[in-house]
Motif scaffolding. Structure first.
Motif, short mmCIF file in Angstrom:
data_model
loop_
_atom_site.label_atom_id
_atom_site.label_comp_id
_atom_site.label_asym_id
_atom_site.label_seq_id
_atom_site.Cartn_x
_atom_site.Cartn_y
_atom_site.Cartn_z
N PRO A 75 11.82 14.98 2.76
CA PRO A 75 11.65 14.77 4.20
C PRO A 75 12.74 13.91 4.83
CG PRO A 75 10.06 13.47 2.98
CD PRO A 75 10.80 14.31 1.98
N ASP A 76 13.53 13.21 4.01
CA ASP A 76 14.55 12.29 4.54
C ASP A 76 15.92 12.96 4.73
OD1 ASP A 76 14.66 12.51 1.71
OD2 ASP A 76 15.87 10.69 1.58
N LYS A 77 16.05 14.22 4.40
CA LYS A 77 17.31 14.94 4.56
C LYS A 77 17.12 16.13 5.49
CE LYS A 77 20.22 15.50 1.29
NZ LYS A 77 20.88 16.05 0.09
N PRO A 78 18.19 16.53 6.17
CA PRO A 78 18.07 17.71 7.04
C PRO A 78 17.65 18.95 6.26
CG PRO A 78 20.16 16.58 7.41
CD PRO A 78 19.53 15.95 6.20
N PHE A 95 5.18 24.19 10.24
CA PHE A 95 4.39 23.59 9.16
C PHE A 95 5.01 22.26 8.72
CE2 PHE A 95 3.65 22.98 4.61
CZ PHE A 95 2.26 22.90 4.59
N LEU A 96 6.33 22.26 8.50
CA LEU A 96 7.00 21.03 8.07
C LEU A 96 6.91 19.94 9.13
CD1 LEU A 96 10.18 22.48 6.30
CD2 LEU A 96 8.20 21.41 5.21
N LYS A 97 7.00 20.31 10.39
CA LYS A 97 6.87 19.34 11.48
C LYS A 97 5.52 18.64 11.40
CE LYS A 97 8.17 17.61 15.53
NZ LYS A 97 9.29 16.71 15.65
N LYS A 98 4.45 19.40 11.11
CA LYS A 98 3.12 18.80 10.96
C LYS A 98 3.06 17.84 9.79
CE LYS A 98 0.53 22.68 12.88
NZ LYS A 98 -0.36 23.81 12.54
N LYS A 99 3.94 18.03 8.81
CA LYS A 99 3.99 17.16 7.63
C LYS A 99 5.02 16.04 7.82
CE LYS A 99 0.99 19.59 5.33
NZ LYS A 99 -0.34 19.07 5.02
N ASP A 100 5.43 15.81 9.05
CA ASP A 100 6.33 14.71 9.43
C ASP A 100 7.79 14.88 9.02
OD1 ASP A 100 4.34 13.32 10.81
OD2 ASP A 100 3.65 12.35 8.97
N TYR A 101 8.23 16.11 8.81
CA TYR A 101 9.66 16.36 8.64
C TYR A 101 10.26 16.38 10.04
CZ TYR A 101 8.90 17.78 3.77
OH TYR A 101 8.58 17.81 2.44
N THR A 102 11.44 15.79 10.20
CA THR A 102 11.99 15.67 11.55
C THR A 102 13.31 16.41 11.76
OG1 THR A 102 13.03 13.58 10.92
CG2 THR A 102 10.87 13.46 12.00
N GLN A 103 14.11 16.57 10.73
CA GLN A 103 15.43 17.19 10.87
C GLN A 103 15.36 18.65 10.44
OE1 GLN A 103 18.70 14.41 9.48
NE2 GLN A 103 16.89 13.49 8.51
N LEU A 104 14.87 19.50 11.34
CA LEU A 104 14.62 20.90 11.02
C LEU A 104 15.53 21.80 11.86
CD1 LEU A 104 10.74 20.66 11.00
CD2 LEU A 104 12.25 20.73 9.01
N TYR A 105 16.20 22.72 11.16
CA TYR A 105 17.15 23.63 11.81
C TYR A 105 16.94 25.02 11.24
CZ TYR A 105 19.21 19.09 12.67
OH TYR A 105 19.39 17.78 13.05
N GLN A 106 17.20 26.04 12.07
CA GLN A 106 17.10 27.41 11.57
C GLN A 106 18.28 28.21 12.06
OE1 GLN A 106 13.62 29.59 12.65
NE2 GLN A 106 14.03 29.53 14.83
N LEU A 107 18.64 29.21 11.28
CA LEU A 107 19.74 30.10 11.60
C LEU A 107 19.32 31.05 12.70
CD1 LEU A 107 22.56 31.25 11.02
CD2 LEU A 107 21.52 32.63 9.20
N GLN A 108 19.97 30.94 13.84
CA GLN A 108 19.69 31.82 14.98
C GLN A 108 19.97 33.27 14.59
OE1 GLN A 108 21.58 30.34 18.52
NE2 GLN A 108 21.77 32.38 19.37
N GLY A 109 18.98 34.13 14.76
CA GLY A 109 19.14 35.54 14.41
C GLY A 109 18.81 35.86 12.96
N GLY A 110 18.71 34.84 12.12
CA GLY A 110 18.36 35.04 10.73
C GLY A 110 19.46 35.63 9.87
N PHE A 111 19.11 35.93 8.62
CA PHE A 111 20.07 36.42 7.63
C PHE A 111 20.67 37.76 8.04
CE2 PHE A 111 21.13 38.45 3.51
CZ PHE A 111 22.06 37.52 3.07
N ARG A 112 19.94 38.54 8.80
CA ARG A 112 20.45 39.87 9.20
C ARG A 112 21.72 39.76 10.02
NH1 ARG A 112 19.27 40.76 14.47
NH2 ARG A 112 17.55 39.57 15.32
#
Length: 121
Positions: A75-78, A95-112
């Protein structure tokens, strides 16, 4: 009656979008590449999809196992998430946000949409 159902459905989607915006930052491929080496890169697709090809350096924690295995993620790393599109990575981030993770990023558009380095078995 149909109007009420439509309003409820639209409200649900708006609330979900607002929750997502608070939980996870969407990154372009360039932004994703800039930061993922210093982060935990998690592919939430199923093992067969992962083995067919994944971003170099990614760990596979399938969405179907995410609730049981999320503690493998510090939880202490991005945390950089991706899947084929963005549906599963978005739900994983919530889900991770509910578990108090704060540095969350996702790939826009996904792997495709990924055109960077890929590893396959």
């Amino acid at each position: 009656m149909l109007g009420v159902i439509a309003v409820v459905v639209i409200a649900y989607f708006v609330i979900t979008m607002l929750r997502l915006r608070k939980a996870v930052s969407n990154l372009t491929q360039e932004q994703f590449i800039e930061g993922y080496r210093k982060a935990q890169l998690i592919d939430v697709r199923e093992p067969k999809e992962f083995e067919a090809g994944h971003i170099l350096g990614a760990r596979n924690i399938p969405y179907s196992q995410f609730r049981q295995r999320y503690k493998e993620i510090r939880p202490d790393k991005p945390v950089y998430l991706y899947d084929q599109n963005t549906g599963k990575s978005s739900r994983s981030a919530l889900f991770l946000k509910k578990k108090d993770y704060t540095q969350l990023y996702q790939l826009q558009g996904g792997f495709r949409t990924w055109t960077g380095k890929v590893k396959s078995k």
